[in-house]
Enzyme design. Structure first.
Site, mmCIF file in Angstrom:
data_model
loop_
_atom_site.group_PDB
_atom_site.id
_atom_site.type_symbol
_atom_site.label_atom_id
_atom_site.label_comp_id
_atom_site.label_asym_id
_atom_site.label_seq_id
_atom_site.Cartn_x
_atom_site.Cartn_y
_atom_site.Cartn_z
ATOM 1 N N ARG A 343 27.603 46.437 43.756
ATOM 2 C CA ARG A 343 28.691 47.384 44.000
ATOM 3 C C ARG A 343 28.182 48.810 43.785
ATOM 4 O O ARG A 343 27.782 49.148 42.665
ATOM 5 C CB ARG A 343 29.864 47.135 43.029
ATOM 6 C CG ARG A 343 30.513 45.767 43.150
ATOM 7 C CD ARG A 343 31.547 45.741 44.261
ATOM 8 N NE ARG A 343 31.953 44.377 44.549
ATOM 9 C CZ ARG A 343 33.037 43.786 44.052
ATOM 10 N NH1 ARG A 343 33.828 44.463 43.229
ATOM 11 N NH2 ARG A 343 33.336 42.551 44.369
ATOM 12 N N GLU A 345 29.495 51.436 43.089
ATOM 13 C CA GLU A 345 30.629 52.192 42.532
ATOM 14 C C GLU A 345 30.084 53.098 41.450
ATOM 15 O O GLU A 345 29.410 52.607 40.539
ATOM 16 C CB GLU A 345 31.619 51.244 41.849
ATOM 17 C CG GLU A 345 32.424 50.408 42.779
ATOM 18 C CD GLU A 345 33.163 49.305 42.005
ATOM 19 O OE1 GLU A 345 34.378 49.236 42.111
ATOM 20 O OE2 GLU A 345 32.491 48.532 41.307
ATOM 21 N N ARG A 351 33.169 48.405 31.578
ATOM 22 C CA ARG A 351 33.369 47.092 32.204
ATOM 23 C C ARG A 351 32.860 46.999 33.635
ATOM 24 O O ARG A 351 33.100 46.026 34.329
ATOM 25 C CB ARG A 351 34.835 46.676 32.120
ATOM 26 C CG ARG A 351 35.775 47.678 32.692
ATOM 27 C CD ARG A 351 37.209 47.477 32.298
ATOM 28 N NE ARG A 351 38.033 48.051 33.346
ATOM 29 C CZ ARG A 351 38.730 47.356 34.195
ATOM 30 N NH1 ARG A 351 38.733 46.049 34.140
ATOM 31 N NH2 ARG A 351 39.427 47.944 35.135
ATOM 32 N N HIS A 352 32.155 48.038 34.080
ATOM 33 C CA HIS A 352 31.615 47.998 35.442
ATOM 34 C C HIS A 352 30.094 48.060 35.442
ATOM 35 O O HIS A 352 29.498 48.881 34.759
ATOM 36 C CB HIS A 352 32.148 49.181 36.269
ATOM 37 C CG HIS A 352 33.579 49.012 36.663
ATOM 38 N ND1 HIS A 352 34.605 49.572 35.951
ATOM 39 C CD2 HIS A 352 34.144 48.332 37.685
ATOM 40 C CE1 HIS A 352 35.758 49.243 36.531
ATOM 41 N NE2 HIS A 352 35.506 48.484 37.583
ATOM 42 N N GLU A 507 41.170 42.193 33.876
ATOM 43 C CA GLU A 507 40.984 41.320 35.034
ATOM 44 C C GLU A 507 39.627 40.613 34.999
ATOM 45 O O GLU A 507 38.605 41.240 34.787
ATOM 46 C CB GLU A 507 41.077 42.190 36.293
ATOM 47 C CG GLU A 507 40.897 41.418 37.575
ATOM 48 C CD GLU A 507 40.538 42.318 38.752
ATOM 49 O OE1 GLU A 507 41.075 43.441 38.845
ATOM 50 O OE2 GLU A 507 39.704 41.889 39.560
ATOM 51 N N SER A 510 39.827 37.705 40.868
ATOM 52 C CA SER A 510 40.695 38.162 41.942
ATOM 53 C C SER A 510 40.628 37.121 43.040
ATOM 54 O O SER A 510 39.540 36.643 43.376
ATOM 55 C CB SER A 510 40.126 39.463 42.500
ATOM 56 O OG SER A 510 41.101 40.433 42.508
ATOM 57 N N ARG A 562 32.151 39.671 32.713
ATOM 58 C CA ARG A 562 33.480 40.002 32.159
ATOM 59 C C ARG A 562 34.012 38.865 31.283
ATOM 60 O O ARG A 562 34.598 39.105 30.231
ATOM 61 C CB ARG A 562 34.479 40.236 33.292
ATOM 62 C CG ARG A 562 34.250 41.511 34.059
ATOM 63 C CD ARG A 562 35.243 42.597 33.656
ATOM 64 N NE ARG A 562 34.973 43.798 34.441
ATOM 65 C CZ ARG A 562 35.735 44.198 35.440
ATOM 66 N NH1 ARG A 562 36.829 43.539 35.764
ATOM 67 N NH2 ARG A 562 35.440 45.299 36.102
HETATM 68 P P1 ATP Z 1 38.011 46.103 39.038
HETATM 69 O O1 ATP Z 1 39.405 46.443 39.473
HETATM 70 O O2 ATP Z 1 37.927 45.647 37.630
HETATM 71 O O3 ATP Z 1 37.025 47.166 39.367
HETATM 72 P P2 ATP Z 1 37.772 44.649 41.478
HETATM 73 O O4 ATP Z 1 39.215 44.526 41.811
HETATM 74 O O5 ATP Z 1 36.917 45.600 42.223
HETATM 75 O O6 ATP Z 1 37.586 44.849 39.890
HETATM 76 P P3 ATP Z 1 36.934 42.235 42.711
HETATM 77 O O7 ATP Z 1 36.261 42.917 43.816
HETATM 78 O O8 ATP Z 1 38.179 41.553 43.000
HETATM 79 O O9 ATP Z 1 37.133 43.208 41.508
HETATM 80 O O10 ATP Z 1 35.868 41.267 42.007
HETATM 81 C C1 ATP Z 1 36.197 40.035 41.397
HETATM 82 C C2 ATP Z 1 35.808 40.034 39.925
HETATM 83 O O11 ATP Z 1 34.488 40.507 39.757
HETATM 84 C C3 ATP Z 1 36.635 40.951 39.051
HETATM 85 O O12 ATP Z 1 37.824 40.314 38.645
HETATM 86 C C4 ATP Z 1 35.717 41.189 37.894
HETATM 87 O O13 ATP Z 1 35.753 40.091 36.993
HETATM 88 C C5 ATP Z 1 34.365 41.213 38.531
HETATM 89 N N1 ATP Z 1 33.908 42.587 38.807
HETATM 90 C C6 ATP Z 1 34.311 43.383 39.815
HETATM 91 N N2 ATP Z 1 33.657 44.544 39.806
HETATM 92 C C7 ATP Z 1 32.804 44.493 38.780
HETATM 93 C C8 ATP Z 1 31.825 45.387 38.269
HETATM 94 N N3 ATP Z 1 31.606 46.563 38.849
HETATM 95 N N4 ATP Z 1 31.113 45.004 37.189
HETATM 96 C C9 ATP Z 1 31.323 43.801 36.609
HETATM 97 N N5 ATP Z 1 32.224 42.901 37.057
HETATM 98 C C10 ATP Z 1 32.962 43.232 38.120
#
Ligand code: ATP
Length: 588
Positions: A343, A345, A351-352, A507, A510, A562
């Site tokens: 990602r 991001e 947590r990311h 979370e 998803s 997570r």
């Molecule tokens: P968040 O809102 O927490 O950024 P997201 O909605 O982007 O998450 P999804 O794309 O639905 O998350 O990804 C599914 C799962 O992957 C999330 O529920 C989370 O457990 C994990 N996850 C998502 N982004 C990250 C990240 N950048 N680092 C670690 N774990 C992540």
């Protein structure tokens, strides 16, 4: 014993002897010419004095060396200690001596079984020196470590064990790997500093297999102390010792990972993966490996890493989403994957990560997507219960430094499954101003987690039927959503068959029912709040997959790090990644 008879060098032997006819010191050499008259009287006097001094020093050194040689000749333990030659550098001769682990020692000589052999039981093992110290000329103490176990050892001078060996043992640098022969004995008092507190090793032989530098960039014990919690800025721990920052720890991750707590964290992480696969395999899921190098960004262009790909470029997969659905269309019915997720991001939060491990699954269902939600709920309960029973020791160890509340689990079949609208109502009743279809911020999610815990007594719950406008284009709208009506004014309004799972208000998963009809999918792609082109390179094959009869299906993506973070109450997700990647770190 492998190469114990071929000790490379003892410290005493390693001091090179001075050749007998070598000049005692350079000072005795003739001084440089000082002009035509030759050296002055005072210069000659000075040179003579220095020569005398150097001769005295050489004599002293020779006497010391002779004494050392004498001592070495009298060293009864001469063959029982020292540094072994590097394994691989000499011909292999099997030692024939069987070795045990510290765990086996603890199990065999437990607190209730007496040690049969008089004077202790003979053992041989390889371990790491956690610390070593010379208590006196006749006594050294060491603590050996192996995995999560530590045991104290004593090296005591006697008729058969020399003082030289005692000195050597007490000076082995921490973190060196040693081969030990000794006697296991029960301790009169429990040894508080060791995990195996009722036993100690009386060392008979001690060989260094791999020596550590005496100066380490950080101590392993630093890795076993808590980091400040999110938002805290502690510089010292309770005992006043400075806290080694997360940055320093991650820069020296190999030493950091040696800490017992880290060992436990990654045993648990491996356990979550194994439990995930075990449960799903028993339910008929097949493990898959989808590509991580993609020819086009698949789920919209944002948050995707672009990489060079020969003369062109490629993109790192943000999730296996499209591929796992294509495999459902390929009649795989139930698929799961454990793999990296990238990602791009720029989120510098606790947590990311920019690379994390996704636990993904997708399955066809018969009548309603709640069949899949139930599988997911049972999967998570299986993981939690497996952690509770199989990883209790590791969990307790980590939680002993991060003091978190016990993770409260719901009864089987009673996982709170709360409609999003009800979650919003709970937050409003608690005083929060929030719209029906607003996305939940992180603080809102945590607040809802606390309310759910109070109401249902569970740290784990599901929020179901999310607003359609905050979910991806492939999400199936609820049957009540305008998206199902022709010519709807706002096709993105209403709810969707989608859900998130939470642990301690954060979370972890998803998921949703996905659209399995190609025409409806194309329509949703075009009318989505962030529209995408169904004919674009990255999406054409995906859309076509649904033209040949695909069953209704749903699934989810879980962040492995997570789960580990929230199960253990870690203050930062980086602690659950071996070599974390974030916007500021791609090394080591
Ligand atoms: P968040 O809102 O927490 O950024 P997201 O909605 O982007 O998450 P999804 O794309 O639905 O998350 O990804 C599914 C799962 O992957 C999330 O529920 C989370 O457990 C994990 N996850 C998502 N982004 C990250 C990240 N950048 N680092 C670690 N774990 C992540």
């Amino acid at each position: 014993m492998a190469d114990e008879n071929a000790l490379e060098s003892k410290p005493a032997q390693s001091i090179p002897e001075r050749p007998k006819d070598a000049p005692a010191a350079e000072a005795g050499a003739a001084p440089a010419a000082e002009g035509e008259k030759g050296p002055s009287k005072s210069a000659l006097k000075k040179a003579a004095k220095e020569k005398e001094k150097a001769e005295k020093a050489a004599k002293r050194k020779a006497a010391e060396e002779a004494q050392k040689k004498q001592q070495d000749a009298n060293d009864v333990s001469a063959n029982d200690y020292g540094e072994l030659p590097m394994i691989g550098s000499q011909e292999y001769k099997p030692s024939g001596v069987s070795r045990v682990t510290l765990a086996q020692i603890a199990e065999k000589y437990n607190e209730t079984t007496p040690i049969d052999e008089a004077g202790g039981a003979e053992v041989c093992f390889r371990a790491v020196v956690e610390n070593a110290r010379n208590q006196s000329a006749k006594l050294s103490f060491l603590v050996f470590r192996e995995a999560l176990n530590t045991i104290q050892a004593v090296v005591a001078a006697s008729d058969s064990l020399s003082r030289q060996m005692v000195k050597f043992a007490g000076s082995v640098p921490s973190e060196s790997i040693v081969l030990v022969h000794g006697l296991v004995k029960k301790t009169p008092e429990p040894v508080k500093s060791a995990t195996i507190s009722h036993l100690e090793i009386h060392v008979k032989k001690l060989y260094v297999v791999a020596k550590a530098d005496s100066q380490l960039p950080m101590q392993v014990s630093d890795a076993e102390r808590p980091l400040p919690l999110e938002g805290e800025e502690a510089k010292e721990d309770e005992s006043g010792r400075p806290i080694v920052t997360l940055n320093t720890r991650l820069n020296n991750r190999v030493i950091d990972l040696r800490g017992k707590h880290n060992r436990a964290i990654f045993a648990i992480k491996d356990g979550v993966t194994a439990l995930f696969q075990e449960f799903l395999r028993n339910q008929g899921f097949i493990g898959i490996q989808t590509p991580k190098l993609l020819g086009a960004p698949s789920e919209g262009g944002a948050n995707v890493f672009e990489v060079g790909y020969f003369a062109t470029k490629a993109f790192l997969a943000q999730s296996p989403q499209l591929y796992k659905q294509m495999l459902i269309a390929a009649r795989f019915e139930r698929v799961m994957e454990v793999g990296p997720v990238f990602r791009a991001e720029n989120s510098n939060t606790a947590r990311h990560l920019t690379e994390f491990t996704g636990l993904d699954l997708e399955m066809a269902f018969e009548e309603n997507y709640h069949e899949v939600v139930e599988v997911l709920e049972n999967l998570m309960l299986y993981i939690f219960n497996g952690l509770k029973t199989k990883y209790k020791r590791e969990t307790d160890l980590v939680r002993s430094i991060y003091h978190v509340e016990e993770f409260k689990l719901p009864e089987a079949g009673k996982v709170p499954r709360i409609p999003f609208s009800e979650g919003i109502q709970m937050l409003r009743d608690d005083g929060l101003e929030i719209g029906d279809f607003d996305d939940l911020s992180t603080p809102d999610e945590k607040r809802l987690g606390a309310l759910v815990l109070k109401k249902y007594g569970s740290d784990f719950y599901v929020l179901d039927q999310f607003p359609l406008n905050i979910r991806p284009f492939y999400t199936m709208p609820s049957h009540t959503a305008p998206a199902h009506q022709a010519g709807a004014k706002d096709p993105n309004s209403g709810y969707s068959n989608s859900y998130d799972f939470f642990m301690r208000g954060q979370e972890i998963l998803s998921g949703a029912q996905r659209i399995h009809d190609a025409e409806f999918l194309c329509k949703r792609m075009r009318e989505h709040v962030s529209p995408v082109d169904p004919n674009s390179d990255g999406l054409r094959d995906y859309v076509n997959a649904f033209r040949y009869g695909c069953p209704p299906h749903a699934g989810g993506g879980i962040g492995l790090e997570r789960i580990v973070m929230l199960w253990l109450g870690l203050p930062n997700v980086r602690l659950a990644s071996l070599f974390p990647r974030d916007p500021n770190r791609v090394m080591p």
